[in-house]
Write a protein that holds these residues in place. Structure first.
Motif, PDB file in Angstrom:
ATOM      1  N   PRO A 199      -5.790  -6.024   0.441  1.00  0.00           N
ATOM      2  CA  PRO A 199      -4.631  -6.688   0.207  1.00  0.00           C
ATOM      3  C   PRO A 199      -4.517  -7.159  -1.299  1.00  0.00           C
ATOM      4  CG  PRO A 199      -5.648  -7.393   2.276  1.00  0.00           C
ATOM      5  CD  PRO A 199      -6.474  -6.675   1.485  1.00  0.00           C
TER       6      PRO A 199
ATOM      7  N   TYR B  80       4.978  -3.421  12.105  1.00  0.00           N
ATOM      8  CA  TYR B  80       4.252  -3.021  10.741  1.00  0.00           C
ATOM      9  C   TYR B  80       4.953  -3.828   9.830  1.00  0.00           C
ATOM     10  CZ  TYR B  80       2.529  -0.373   6.586  1.00  0.00           C
ATOM     11  OH  TYR B  80       2.035  -0.432   5.436  1.00  0.00           O
TER      12      TYR B  80
ATOM     13  N   ASN C 281       4.361  -7.137   7.183  1.00  0.00           N
ATOM     14  CA  ASN C 281       4.165  -6.932   5.841  1.00  0.00           C
ATOM     15  C   ASN C 281       5.278  -7.465   4.907  1.00  0.00           C
ATOM     16  OD1 ASN C 281       1.461  -5.159   5.102  1.00  0.00           O
ATOM     17  ND2 ASN C 281       2.435  -4.320   6.988  1.00  0.00           N
TER      18      ASN C 281
ATOM     19  N   GLN D 260      -4.274  -0.377   7.024  1.00  0.00           N
ATOM     20  CA  GLN D 260      -4.021  -0.496   5.743  1.00  0.00           C
ATOM     21  C   GLN D 260      -5.286   0.180   4.847  1.00  0.00           C
ATOM     22  OE1 GLN D 260      -4.738  -5.024   5.061  1.00  0.00           O
ATOM     23  NE2 GLN D 260      -2.654  -4.913   4.654  1.00  0.00           N
TER      24      GLN D 260
ATOM     25  N   GLN E 170       0.210 -10.694   6.568  1.00  0.00           N
ATOM     26  CA  GLN E 170      -1.014  -9.798   6.304  1.00  0.00           C
ATOM     27  C   GLN E 170      -1.644 -10.253   5.380  1.00  0.00           C
ATOM     28  OE1 GLN E 170      -2.234  -7.097   7.869  1.00  0.00           O
ATOM     29  NE2 GLN E 170      -0.871  -5.669   8.420  1.00  0.00           N
TER      30      GLN E 170
ATOM     31  N   THR F  91       2.266 -12.472   2.653  1.00  0.00           N
ATOM     32  CA  THR F  91       2.717 -12.398   3.833  1.00  0.00           C
ATOM     33  C   THR F  91       1.852 -12.634   4.982  1.00  0.00           C
ATOM     34  OG1 THR F  91       1.930 -10.123   3.521  1.00  0.00           O
ATOM     35  CG2 THR F  91       3.866 -10.443   2.775  1.00  0.00           C
TER      36      THR F  91
END
Length: 431
Positions: free
Chosen positions: A302, A264, A268, A298, A282, A280
């Protein structure tokens, strides 16, 4: 079929030919070539990575979109899995074939430079302008090409990597060209530090590599790019290439994540500055390539409404990206090469290859059960949102294969059970 006989490592003399179609950086290609080398079987390697003509020829003669593909003379064996699943009797017959029989005319062609026939009159000879002639001319006019010292010796008509990168960034469609340079370098780095069996990557040994140092210099140029005018195809190729390269870069610099919490944090936090903004892993996957959709775990999207990166995001999610992104674990699709010009075809091929493999899709006819990769569970919304729509999507994106015919029969019967295969989060890093 795991040949480990000590005597087998002695190179054999072949009357015929073993031909392998492959691409640089492909783990399955590496494993096949390593296996043949350990058996003492010489082979001809045909790299189709950056040659669309060869790629099309491969599809035409094999009926497959995936690599590697191996031939013993004119006998098509298939991919690495097909080769590994041969019985010892089948393997012995193939070895005897190439050992004692010259390659017949209908064996797969080996690319070579074409030579003009001696009987062609001089006035009919035609010269074709080299594909890179204009580029070389631009190099000369811009002052890139000059003379440079190395080990107290001057080399004329040369240029430094730094000069080339600066020129590309400033003048020549920087985003797609720069990402392709980065992609090629990372694949070369990848292929040079893979274990002989093709199972693991020695990230630690990459740190002192000259190629990695040059790659890092390329990566710093990302911050100078202008992404606003990129087309959909350019965005797809650019961000897929950058994502796959960033995963490897992150593994080299800080080591691969080993548990759910490390993963994680990793996805991120590991990032590049691109066009003045931080992206990133993500952000690239869910923000740009999935059209700003929530990712796994999430709570919010984003990119917020005022985020300048939202202007770069694709207008709609592209489901095929899930079979092109490699997050550095064993169940991920293999890293491949992507260009803006051929991105749609390349994504289609990658998807067919993944679904054709055991990690992507398995069908149990007796139980009327289809087992799919966890990717179809995590990103179900990208594939239609329901089991019925997901199965239809899978059917439409399977290549022409026995698996597709079986799935068609099950779809016609109805009442199919959908389950999901275990996802191997084991890192491909060599401890």
């Amino acid at each position: 079929m795991e040949p480990e006989d000590v005597d087998a490592v002695i190179p054999q003399q072949l009357e015929g030919r073993i031909t392998i179609y492959s691409i640089t950086g492909c783990i399955h290609c590496h494993r096949l070539k390593a296996c043949l080398t350990n058996m003492g079987l010489p082979f001809v390697n045909v790299d189709v990575m950056n040659n669309s003509v060869l790629q099309q020829q491969l599809v035409e003669i094999t009926g497959r979109h995936t690599v590697p593909q191996i031939y013993f003379n004119n006998v098509h064996v298939g991919g690495n899995d097909d080769f590994q699943n041969l019985t010892q009797e089948e393997l012995d017959k193939l070895i005897d074939l190439v050992k004692y029989t010259p390659a017949p005319p209908d064996s797969p062609p080996i690319p070579q430079l074409e030579e003009a026939e001696e009987n062609v009159p001089k006035e009919e000879l035609k010269h074709v302008r080299d594909d890179y002639a204009d580029l070389v001319l631009e190099f000369k006019q811009s002052g890139i090409i000059g003379s440079h010292w190395s080990c107290l010796k001057m080399y004329p008509h040369t240029f430094t990597g730094k000069k080339l990168v600066n020129w590309l960034v400033e003048y020549k469609n920087p985003a797609s060209r720069l990402s392709e340079f980065m992609r090629d370098m990372i694949l070369q780095l990848f292929s040079e530090h893979i274990t002989p069996d093709g199972k693991y990557i020695n990230y630690k040994s990459m740190v002192g590599s000259a190629i990695f140092e040059e790659y890092c210099q390329l990566a710093t140029q990302l911050q100078r790019l202008d992404l606003e005018n990129l087309t959909r195809k350019e965005k797809l190729a650019f961000f897929i290439n950058v994502y796959n390269a960033l995963v490897i870069h992150g593994n080299i610099k800080q080591g691969p994540p080993k548990n759910i919490w490390q993963r994680y944090k990793y996805f991120n936090s590991v990032s590049y500055v691109i066009g003045g903004e931080v992206y990133t892993l993500q952000d690239i996957e869910n923000g740009v390539l999935r059209g700003n959709r929530k990712g796994i775990g999430q709570i919010i999207k984003p990119f917020s409404k005022g985020d300048p990166r939202l202007q770069i995001a694709l207008e709609e999610v592209e489901p095929l990206i899930h079979f092109a992104l490699n997050c550095g674990v064993r169940s991920c699709p293999p890293i491949k090469t992507y260009t803006a010009q051929e991105i749609d075809t390349q994504l289609k091929i990658s998807t067919e290859a993944f679904l054709d493999g055991a990690d992507g899709c398995q069908i149990d006819v007796s139980k009327k059960e289809v087992r799919l990769s966890q990717i179809f569970k995590w990103y179900k919304i990208d594939f239609g949102g329901t089991d019925e729509k997901v199965l239809q999507w899978v059917f439409e994106h399977l290549g022409d294969s026995p698996k597709k015919k079986v799935l068609k029969q099950l779809l016609e019967q109805g009442m199919i059970k959908v389950t999901h295969l275990p996802y191997d989060w084991s890192t491909n890093a060599l401890d």
